[in-house]
Design a protein around this motif. Sequence first.
Motif, mmCIF file in Angstrom:
data_model
loop_
_atom_site.group_PDB
_atom_site.id
_atom_site.type_symbol
_atom_site.label_atom_id
_atom_site.label_comp_id
_atom_site.label_asym_id
_atom_site.label_seq_id
_atom_site.Cartn_x
_atom_site.Cartn_y
_atom_site.Cartn_z
ATOM 1 N N VAL A 125 0.840 -1.196 0.000
ATOM 2 C CA VAL A 125 0.000 0.000 0.000
ATOM 3 C C VAL A 125 0.879 1.250 0.000
ATOM 4 O O VAL A 125 1.829 1.362 0.765
ATOM 5 N N GLY A 126 0.531 2.181 -0.878
ATOM 6 C CA GLY A 126 1.274 3.431 -0.977
ATOM 7 C C GLY A 126 2.249 3.485 -2.134
ATOM 8 O O GLY A 126 2.754 4.560 -2.488
ATOM 9 N N SER A 148 -3.475 0.886 -10.267
ATOM 10 C CA SER A 148 -3.057 -0.402 -9.717
ATOM 11 C C SER A 148 -3.934 -1.482 -10.343
ATOM 12 O O SER A 148 -5.156 -1.362 -10.363
ATOM 13 N N GLN A 201 -5.005 2.616 -3.064
ATOM 14 C CA GLN A 201 -4.624 1.906 -1.841
ATOM 15 C C GLN A 201 -5.431 0.619 -1.662
ATOM 16 O O GLN A 201 -4.898 -0.411 -1.261
ATOM 17 N N THR A 202 -6.718 0.695 -1.966
ATOM 18 C CA THR A 202 -7.568 -0.478 -1.797
ATOM 19 C C THR A 202 -7.153 -1.603 -2.738
ATOM 20 O O THR A 202 -7.073 -2.773 -2.348
ATOM 21 N N SER A 203 -6.876 -1.258 -3.984
ATOM 22 C CA SER A 203 -6.451 -2.252 -4.960
ATOM 23 C C SER A 203 -5.158 -2.932 -4.529
ATOM 24 O O SER A 203 -5.026 -4.163 -4.622
ATOM 25 N N GLU A 204 -4.216 -2.137 -4.051
ATOM 26 C CA GLU A 204 -2.943 -2.702 -3.599
ATOM 27 C C GLU A 204 -3.137 -3.666 -2.434
ATOM 28 O O GLU A 204 -2.498 -4.729 -2.360
ATOM 29 N N LEU A 205 -4.053 -3.307 -1.547
ATOM 30 C CA LEU A 205 -4.288 -4.150 -0.376
ATOM 31 C C LEU A 205 -5.067 -5.422 -0.735
ATOM 32 O O LEU A 205 -4.868 -6.478 -0.126
ATOM 33 N N TYR A 208 -2.664 -8.345 -1.585
ATOM 34 C CA TYR A 208 -2.016 -8.934 -0.412
ATOM 35 C C TYR A 208 -3.021 -9.677 0.461
ATOM 36 O O TYR A 208 -2.732 -10.761 0.983
ATOM 37 N N THR A 274 4.220 -4.360 6.501
ATOM 38 C CA THR A 274 3.414 -3.157 6.264
ATOM 39 C C THR A 274 2.493 -2.879 7.448
ATOM 40 O O THR A 274 2.379 -1.739 7.921
#
Length: 442
Positions: A125-126, A148, A201-205, A208, A274
């Motif tokens: 994230v980020g 993302s 941020q949501t897409s990145e999370l 994971y 993270t």
Amino acid sequence: MRIAMIGTGYVGLVSGACFSEFGIDVVCVDKDEVKISRLDRGEIPIFEPGLDDLVANNVRAGRLTFTTDLKSAVKDADAVFIAVGTPTRRGDGHADLSYVYGAAKEIAEAMDGYTVVVTKSTVPVGTGREVAKIIRETRPDADFDVCSNPEFLREGAAISDFMRPDRVVIGTESERAQEVMRAIYRPLYLIETPIVFTTLQTSELIKYAANTFLATKITFINEVADLCEQVGADVHDVARGIGLDGRIGRKFLHPGPGYGGSCFPKDTLALVKTAQDYKAPLRIIETVVDINDKRKKQMAEKIISACGGSVSGKTVAVLGLTFKPNTDDMRDSPSLDIVPALQAAGAKVKAYDPEGMREAREMLPDVEMCESAYDTMDGADAVSIVTEWNEFRALDLERAKKLMKQPVMVDLRNVYNPEDMRKAGFEYVCVGRGTTEAEAPK
């Protein structure tokens, strides 16, 4: 529509080939001149079923090309996908983002006109925000958006996963970028694939969270398997009994020697780091990482126990070295813990894998690599199935028994039926299928 794919590793090459199959012009970029030369000659550097034909067909059609010239590829691209490696950083467990940030800077220098820059690599994230910052600092006049778009490809089934995915996740706050991404994924929209638009941020999370949840399911059923062995229960019946519950699902509930590969080990660790950085620790995932690391070593102890408590001076045959079948990927494979542990205990190890031998020879240099499963078992005191390749599912057990010094099989993937193995004259050890009724603890 024209796409530049930065990186020709597993994600970049598969994604680039699949996008070209959609009818999009794709240029795959890599700094490795040898790799690009091989790809130009039609040589695929990774094993993935169907990828060689997919690449060949789209190269022949003129939709897929390869180059080391990032500038020319990016200059004419509507979208540039960053698909470089994000390995675990030495020393602290965080994802190493140096390749991502380096690519972002080079892309910024090469862009000409509006461009959507897409992080396809698995990143914390980020990262997308930082990529945008790097591009702005490098080219203040650049006209761009950052998206993302995480991948959800299973090695061994990557092409079908790309062409018929459960969903496509796209993180961006820009309507303009959304339109470009909708155009790229239009063939999937037409077959009613869910397209999930979120923030960066949501897409990145999501990526994971998905991988760590699957790793947790694997770890859960492995621990249940240990309990089954102690109480005389069958883990496969337990898995079926809970997996038929729609809230749980049947996938990733097969016991074994622990998860490996290019994603789960590094992604679980990266998410743990993270979460710690943001002071929102994920205790469950921390435990999953710890249990999985220990489990691989416990599997070596299982083999040693089956050999009477010692393998000193004995020969152990290992069938399967890659972390899963239908790939040549050795990254974080359970075999990389199991084999050295057996050697440290005094065993001579012979091994065979249908696709992973080239890489395995470099990573396990002191192992005798054999030409077939039967060559591996010749003269062995025990054999262990570590990876469940199809060719190990119907071994000629009479032939195997005649080749081996002792008919001992440790099946870490539960390929065979225990009763059938006993009838065949084997001492058979598996995972999570208890054979005795336990007394209740007092």
